[in-house]
Design an enzyme around this catalytic site. Structure first.
Site, PDB file in Angstrom:
ATOM      1  CG  ASN A  63      -1.942   1.210   1.342  1.00 46.86           C
ATOM      2  OD1 ASN A  63      -1.808   2.117   0.567  1.00 46.86           O
ATOM      3  ND2 ASN A  63      -2.860   1.035   2.336  1.00 46.86           N
ATOM      4  NE  ARG A 111      -6.424   1.439   0.213  1.00 47.22           N
ATOM      5  CZ  ARG A 111      -6.253   2.766   0.730  1.00 47.22           C
ATOM      6  NH1 ARG A 111      -5.361   3.163   1.480  1.00 47.22           N
ATOM      7  NH2 ARG A 111      -7.596   3.337   0.924  1.00 47.22           N
ATOM      8  CG  HIS A 147     -12.592   3.713   3.411  1.00 44.67           C
ATOM      9  ND1 HIS A 147     -13.355   4.456   4.003  1.00 44.67           N
ATOM     10  CD2 HIS A 147     -11.356   4.009   3.527  1.00 44.67           C
ATOM     11  CE1 HIS A 147     -12.383   5.501   4.661  1.00 44.67           C
ATOM     12  NE2 HIS A 147     -11.375   5.038   4.166  1.00 44.67           N
ATOM     13  NE  ARG A 190      -9.963  12.911   4.431  1.00 45.59           N
ATOM     14  CZ  ARG A 190      -9.708  11.470   4.107  1.00 45.59           C
ATOM     15  NH1 ARG A 190     -10.860  11.155   3.228  1.00 45.59           N
ATOM     16  NH2 ARG A 190      -8.789  10.757   4.317  1.00 45.59           N
ATOM     17  CD  GLU A 209      -8.507  -0.682   4.542  1.00 45.92           C
ATOM     18  OE1 GLU A 209      -8.019  -0.415   5.462  1.00 45.92           O
ATOM     19  OE2 GLU A 209      -8.996   0.023   3.682  1.00 45.92           O
TER      20      GLU A 209
END
Ligand code: AMP
Length: 395
Positions: A9, A90, A179, A240, A383
């Protein structure tokens, strides 16, 4: 050692990796290269419970990954014995083209590059990671696993913004989500925990990390998700805004003299919990709340309100609700957020059990009462394991 998948990743200045035995989901080795391109970088490699750390400059991703492979040789597991059958990468943005993993070839690389405008920081870094890994490990297949894939067949009604059609088509403005690998893994695992077929479950998954997203999953298929064209839309996040009236942008530009880049920075890095309360770590937020800080209290209320609103909206999208699952850093560890966000949802059949909900949760667990019509779960996300599984299933 049986066959393994190296999962990579890469971020703009980092490379996270795990060597995984996909059958049992065992993590054989893992590590992180940080501060690539800076004066001093850091590399931590973990094998058999022992951490090896290096502090030295890593000029670029190639140098960083080469040092990782050196460490495999020096401290193990030796790459020759590791039985690597694939490298799983990823990739954040796969547009609407990729509904599953893809064997990396020149066309896939060109697509990832072409999608850079939709995820500038992420896709550029992901691409770089794939390129250097292919150079260093040329003899194994490389597989791209897209964060958007699980949402690539969202119903058109959920994926489409009510924007001028020509503009939207020309600039590929639609909801892609993010996600997805986590939402897919968690919704599938949730079905096994409740012991019912995935096909008959209406689920809401709440992935609450520093970035946060919700999804509505019916029969294993995503019907909606809170992140949009980019990971800025939806829930309140660490830094965010999540959902905000787009006219705020016009207002700040016209009346505050903000440039587009300044607003981008404001919305992505200086808002959310951090913007409201001064810092973005939930543990510290709770300390401020406990000390009576009103801004922190409001931040937590805004955070929970948004979550509750999405759960209600998604119950409507799904036409009912069977399972709600919390995952990621906050979802797995923060019992206060879990309790506050589910408060007032008893009318939907959601009843949390305070004792089951208490504390940090490391293994899948039911946190609702036995009489709760909706089963509420915590399922730690994996993940990397899901990327390894998908890489192997493609091959
Ligand atoms: P992630 O992006 O999934 O790694 O999640 C990172 C976030 O998880 C951090 O920013 C923290 O806010 C949150 N977090 C991690 N550990 C805890 C904890 N013990 N209690 C509350 N929040 C936590």
């Amino acid at each position: 050692m049986s066959s393994t998948v190296l999962v990579i990743n890469s971020g703009s200045s980092s490379i996270k990796y795990q060597l995984i035995e996909p059958e049992q989901g065992i993590v054989v080795a893992s590590g992180l290269v940080e501060r690539i391109g800076e004066h001093t970088g850091r590399l931590r490699h973990t094998f058999e419970g022992v951490d090896t750390t290096l502090s030295e400059p890593f000029a670029d991703h190639g140098v960083g990954l080469r040092r990782v492979l050196d460490l495999f040789t020096e401290v193990g597991p030796g790459l020759a014995d590791a039985g690597i059958v694939a490298v799983g990468h990823r990739v954040v943005q796969g547009g609407s083209r990729y509904s599953g993993p893809a064997l990396v070839d020149e066309n896939v690389l060109a697509d990832i590059e072409e999608l850079i405008p939709l995820a500038p920081l992420h896709n550029r870094a992901n691409l770089r990671g794939i390129e250097v890994a292919r150079e260093l490990l040329p003899d194994v297949p490389h597989v791209a696993v897209f964060d958007t894939a699980f949402f690539s067949d969202l119903p058109e009604a959920a994926a489409t913004y009510a924007l001028d059609r020509e503009v939207a088509e020309k600039y590929r403005v639609r909801r892609y989500g993010a996600h997805g690998t986590s939402h897919q893994y968690v919704s599938r695992t949730a079905a096994t925990i409740v012991g019912r077929p995935l096909e008959e479950l209406r689920q809401v998954v709440l992935h609450l990390g520093n970035g946060a997203s919700a999804s509505a999953v019916s029969g294993g298929r995503a019907l909606d998700t809170s992140m949009g064209m980019t990971p800025l839309e939806g829930l309140v996040m660490g830094t965010r805004t999540g959902d905000i009236d787009p006219a705020v942008i016009f207002h700040l530009a016209r009346n505050g003299g903000f440039t587009i880049d300044e607003i981008d920075d404001l919305f992505n890095r200086r808002s959310g919990v951090k913007g409201l309360a001064g810092q973005n770590d939930m543990r510290e937020l709770h300390e401020l709340v406990a000390a009576g800080d009103p801004a922190a209290r409001l931040a937590l209320d805004v955070y929970s309100h948004r979550l509750r609103k999405y759960v209600g909206a998604y119950a409507a999208v799904l036409g009912g609700l069977d399972v709600v699952t919390f995952t990621a850093g906050i979802g797995e560890n923060d019992d206060i957020v879990r309790a506050e966000s589910m408060r007032g949802l008893e009318f939907l059949g959601i009843e949390l059990d305070a004792e089951r909900n208490a504390g940090r949760i490391k293994e899948p667990r039911v946190i609702s009462t036995d009489s709760s019509r909706v089963t509420v779960l915590v399922v730690p996300t994996k993940e990397e394991q899901e990327i390894a599984r998908q890489a192997v299933s493609l091959l």
